[in-house]
Design a protein around this motif. Structure first.
Motif, PDB file in Angstrom:
ATOM      1  N   ILE A  44      67.198 -15.716   5.833  1.00  0.00           N
ATOM      2  CA  ILE A  44      65.718 -15.970   5.219  1.00  0.00           C
ATOM      3  C   ILE A  44      64.971 -16.538   6.748  1.00  0.00           C
ATOM      4  O   ILE A  44      63.970 -16.085   7.104  1.00  0.00           O
ATOM      5  CB  ILE A  44      65.619 -17.052   4.253  1.00  0.00           C
ATOM      6  CG1 ILE A  44      65.876 -16.511   3.103  1.00  0.00           C
ATOM      7  CG2 ILE A  44      64.093 -17.330   4.189  1.00  0.00           C
ATOM      8  CD1 ILE A  44      65.733 -17.225   1.804  1.00  0.00           C
ATOM      9  N   PRO A  48      63.091 -12.617  10.107  1.00  0.00           N
ATOM     10  CA  PRO A  48      61.439 -12.486  10.590  1.00  0.00           C
ATOM     11  C   PRO A  48      61.708 -12.361  12.139  1.00  0.00           C
ATOM     12  O   PRO A  48      60.607 -11.963  12.669  1.00  0.00           O
ATOM     13  CB  PRO A  48      60.808 -13.795  10.040  1.00  0.00           C
ATOM     14  CG  PRO A  48      61.742 -13.998   8.893  1.00  0.00           C
ATOM     15  CD  PRO A  48      63.173 -13.666   9.125  1.00  0.00           C
ATOM     16  N   SER A  69      58.961 -18.677   7.135  1.00  0.00           N
ATOM     17  CA  SER A  69      60.422 -18.185   7.024  1.00  0.00           C
ATOM     18  C   SER A  69      61.354 -19.264   7.577  1.00  0.00           C
ATOM     19  O   SER A  69      62.468 -19.437   7.069  1.00  0.00           O
ATOM     20  CB  SER A  69      60.632 -16.749   7.605  1.00  0.00           C
ATOM     21  OG  SER A  69      59.710 -16.031   6.945  1.00  0.00           O
ATOM     22  N   SER A 104      60.382 -17.463  -0.943  1.00  0.00           N
ATOM     23  CA  SER A 104      60.856 -16.816   0.147  1.00  0.00           C
ATOM     24  C   SER A 104      60.679 -15.214  -0.044  1.00  0.00           C
ATOM     25  O   SER A 104      60.582 -14.540   0.865  1.00  0.00           O
ATOM     26  CB  SER A 104      62.371 -16.894   0.475  1.00  0.00           C
ATOM     27  OG  SER A 104      63.048 -16.415  -0.312  1.00  0.00           O
ATOM     28  N   SER A 108      58.984 -14.253   3.303  1.00  0.00           N
ATOM     29  CA  SER A 108      60.116 -13.888   4.225  1.00  0.00           C
ATOM     30  C   SER A 108      60.756 -12.573   4.147  1.00  0.00           C
ATOM     31  O   SER A 108      61.769 -12.630   3.533  1.00  0.00           O
ATOM     32  CB  SER A 108      61.193 -15.060   4.525  1.00  0.00           C
ATOM     33  OG  SER A 108      62.078 -14.699   5.263  1.00  0.00           O
TER      34      SER A 108
END
Length: 188
Positions: A44, A48, A69, A104, A108
């Motif tokens: 997670i 990104p 994230s 999330s 994310s």
């Protein structure tokens, strides 16, 4: 070597001793729940900011919610480590990790492409379901007497709360039966 000879810790290899100590430490806490939550927080927080290079082409998966994230991933990893060292926080850490895993998904990259989401969700469920074990008592078990009569076994067994037959009740119910039997009808 004699199979019946006593084994001392000085006789064992140091790696075996460490393994046994780790197994004892792990058995007293929600270890697997914490490990899954830590593993769930990593993708997670990582995806990104990751770049995938294919030759001269760079694919950047950076999103506008990169900071969110990172915060979610670091919090999940912190909750997982907290489960290892503070077992009494298991309910809070379990609920918080499930909620962070759900958050999330939109924040994310679908929860770290569902990898981090599933690990965190499963780890949170394991943290909630874990309960500390009770130490075994060192007392010797009491000897059980052989049961000769079924009525004697039921008299002092778990069936003490079951009422016996009532002698004042009638076998059929009428409108006056509830009042005649001390306010109790035949159904209850």
């Amino acid at each position: 070597m004699n199979a019946e000879a006593p084994v001392r810790s000085s006789d064992e290899h140091w790696l075996t001793v460490v393994r046994h100590r780790f197994r004892d430490w792990r058995g007293n806490r929600p270890f697997w729940a914490g490990l899954l939550i830590v593993f769930g927080g990593f993708p997670i927080a990582y995806f990104p900011y990751a770049d995938l290079r294919l030759g001269n082409v760079t694919l950047a998966m950076a999103t506008t919610a990169g900071a969110g994230s990172l915060i979610i991933g670091v919090l999940l990893m912190t909750l997982g480590i907290t489960l290892w060292f503070q077992q009494n926080m298991r309910v809070f850490a379990g609920i918080a990790s499930i909620l962070l895993a759900l958050v999330s998904l939109p924040v994310s990259n679908l929860g770290g492409f569902f990898i981090g989401f599933l690990f965190s969700l499963l780890g949170g469920a394991l943290a909630l379901s874990w309960a500390p074990g009770k130490p075994a008592e060192a007392d010797e078990p009491a000897e059980v007497a052989p049961v000769t009569d079924k009525g004697d076994a039921l008299a002092d067994g778990p069936y003490l709360a079951v009422p016996g037959p009532r002698g004042t009740e009638t076998t059929y119910a009428t409108e006056t039966t509830a009042h005649a039997d001390g306010g109790r009808n035949s159904a209850g």
